[in-house]
Design an enzyme around this catalytic site. Sequence first.
Site, PDB file in Angstrom:
ATOM      1  CB  ILE A   1     -10.252  16.767  -3.159  1.00  0.00           C
ATOM      2  CG1 ILE A   1      -8.952  15.969  -3.030  1.00  0.00           C
ATOM      3  CG2 ILE A   1     -10.546  17.090  -4.629  1.00  0.00           C
ATOM      4  CD1 ILE A   1      -9.002  14.573  -3.626  1.00  0.00           C
TER       5      ILE A   1
ATOM      6  CB  ILE B   1     -23.614  10.569   2.612  1.00  0.00           C
ATOM      7  CG1 ILE B   1     -22.289   9.835   2.904  1.00  0.00           C
ATOM      8  CG2 ILE B   1     -23.380  12.002   2.147  1.00  0.00           C
ATOM      9  CD1 ILE B   1     -21.520   9.430   1.677  1.00  0.00           C
TER      10      ILE B   1
ATOM     11  CE1 TYR C   1     -10.536   5.477  -0.009  1.00  0.00           C
ATOM     12  CE2 TYR C   1      -8.604   4.768  -1.238  1.00  0.00           C
ATOM     13  CZ  TYR C   1      -9.612   5.687  -1.017  1.00  0.00           C
ATOM     14  OH  TYR C   1      -9.698   6.808  -1.813  1.00  0.00           O
TER      15      TYR C   1
ATOM     16  CB  ALA D   1     -15.062   8.556   0.497  1.00  0.00           C
TER      17      ALA D   1
ATOM     18  N   GLY E   1     -13.232  15.647   7.381  1.00  0.00           N
ATOM     19  CA  GLY E   1     -13.257  17.020   6.859  1.00  0.00           C
ATOM     20  C   GLY E   1     -13.157  17.995   8.028  1.00  0.00           C
TER      21      GLY E   1
ATOM     22  NE  ARG F   1       4.412   1.796   3.175  1.00  0.00           N
ATOM     23  CZ  ARG F   1       3.921   2.974   3.533  1.00  0.00           C
ATOM     24  NH1 ARG F   1       3.943   3.377   4.783  1.00  0.00           N
ATOM     25  NH2 ARG F   1       3.419   3.790   2.634  1.00  0.00           N
TER      26      ARG F   1
HETATM   27  N1  UDP Z   1       5.858   7.042   1.602  1.00  0.00           N
HETATM   28  C1  UDP Z   1       7.077   7.226   2.213  1.00  0.00           C
HETATM   29  N2  UDP Z   1       7.097   7.521   3.561  1.00  0.00           N
HETATM   30  C2  UDP Z   1       5.964   7.643   4.294  1.00  0.00           C
HETATM   31  C3  UDP Z   1       4.709   7.472   3.663  1.00  0.00           C
HETATM   32  C4  UDP Z   1       4.690   7.164   2.306  1.00  0.00           C
HETATM   33  O1  UDP Z   1       8.133   7.115   1.596  1.00  0.00           O
HETATM   34  O2  UDP Z   1       6.064   7.900   5.522  1.00  0.00           O
HETATM   35  C5  UDP Z   1       5.816   6.723   0.165  1.00  0.00           C
HETATM   36  C6  UDP Z   1       5.099   5.415  -0.138  1.00  0.00           C
HETATM   37  O3  UDP Z   1       6.007   4.330  -0.144  1.00  0.00           O
HETATM   38  C7  UDP Z   1       4.550   5.663  -1.527  1.00  0.00           C
HETATM   39  C8  UDP Z   1       4.365   7.174  -1.603  1.00  0.00           C
HETATM   40  O4  UDP Z   1       5.092   7.717  -0.488  1.00  0.00           O
HETATM   41  O5  UDP Z   1       5.477   5.290  -2.510  1.00  0.00           O
HETATM   42  C9  UDP Z   1       2.941   7.610  -1.548  1.00  0.00           C
HETATM   43  O6  UDP Z   1       2.354   7.056  -0.407  1.00  0.00           O
HETATM   44  P1  UDP Z   1       0.855   7.410  -0.023  1.00  0.00           P
HETATM   45  O7  UDP Z   1       0.509   6.592   1.185  1.00  0.00           O
HETATM   46  O8  UDP Z   1       0.711   8.885   0.042  1.00  0.00           O
HETATM   47  O9  UDP Z   1       0.041   6.942  -1.313  1.00  0.00           O
HETATM   48  P2  UDP Z   1      -0.121   5.490  -1.996  1.00  0.00           P
HETATM   49  O10 UDP Z   1       1.025   4.622  -1.554  1.00  0.00           O
HETATM   50  O11 UDP Z   1      -1.428   4.991  -1.535  1.00  0.00           O
HETATM   51  O12 UDP Z   1      -0.048   5.745  -3.447  1.00  0.00           O
END
Ligand code: UDP
Length: 334
Positions: free
Chosen positions: A20, A65, A151, A85, A44, A271
């Site tokens: 970003i 930082i 996190y 971060a 980065g 998960r």
């Molecule tokens: N996701 C997926 N396959 C992967 C990794 C992530 O289907 O290999 C899905 C995950 O279940 C979630 C979405 O993609 O619904 C976004 O996941 P990410 O880890 O990018 O962001 P977060 O879950 O933290 O919002």
Amino acid sequence: MTVSSSGSRVCLVTGGAGFIGSHLVERLLADGHIVRVVDNHSTGRRENLGHLRDNPNLSETVADIACDDLAAVFAGVEWVFHLAALADIVPSIQDPVGYYEANVHGTLRVLEAARASGVSRFVYTASSSCYGLPDLMPTPETAEIKPQYPYALTKYLGEQLALHWNKVYRLPVVSLRLFNVYGPRSRTSGTYGAVFGVFLRQKLAGQPFTVVGDGTQTRDFTFVTDVVSAFVAAAGSDLSGEILNVGSGGTYSINQLVELLGGQITYIPKRPGEPDCTFADTANIRNLLGWSPKVNLQEGVSRILEDIEYWRQAPLWTPDSIAEATKDWFKFLS
Ligand code: UDP
């Protein structure tokens, strides 16, 4: 304070070599500002700013930082954008102290440096992960705070510090809570994380997409240039002590994403601690900053696909390597 008649500002972007951050630097330079980047290159990448390096208004300092002296780089700065971060869920579970150091102590040190140099604007990068498994959809800024992993907690603690510095020291802080940001150069470090990096590498390799659960879960995927516009609008505003969600105005299923990317699917287990939906209530940022998102998922995906070669060097994840990498996720979050 150095304010030129042209409206050009001296900006500092911590984490400016990140995903970003590098887009923000690009936009600030295009707007005619003077930009200083502080980045320790832990996640980065130097190359993220490669196309901007000839610009005389850009300077870069490799510094941490959390421990390096920041006074010199803050001298004369007007707008601070604090993006440096550590990200991702699993490594934060494995190294909570490292995350605390970078995201909480690091933020404290950036706030103190900003206070000492008398900046006129401080934009903090907060995470929508503070809402955990939200009860309200779309989720307003007033929703209950329920961080599920270090996190999320450390980013929230950083936000609390920034708001406290606003309250006590009148530091002009705006905190932006970002929802699932994606776009060109989205992060591809060694750790398993953000779905775009995972899927784009799989697409390049002709491997199936590892869809979590049944793929009906939805995310508020927000295109990076829209996020950057929110940062710029926040910096140019006179808001102070405000928390604002930044989202796309919609929420999209993983199945929709797969359809737009095009390819085969393999399913992997859902998960623990993952929300079924993330969806920002963006009424506040629309009202207070006049900001609105411009890029929908379809357009964002087609833009990212133009740049797909970027992900060639990213790790290629398979169901087996994901199972191994997410062991601690299942162990601690269930
Ligand atoms: N996701 C997926 N396959 C992967 C990794 C992530 O289907 O290999 C899905 C995950 O279940 C979630 C979405 O993609 O619904 C976004 O996941 P990410 O880890 O990018 O962001 P977060 O879950 O933290 O919002």
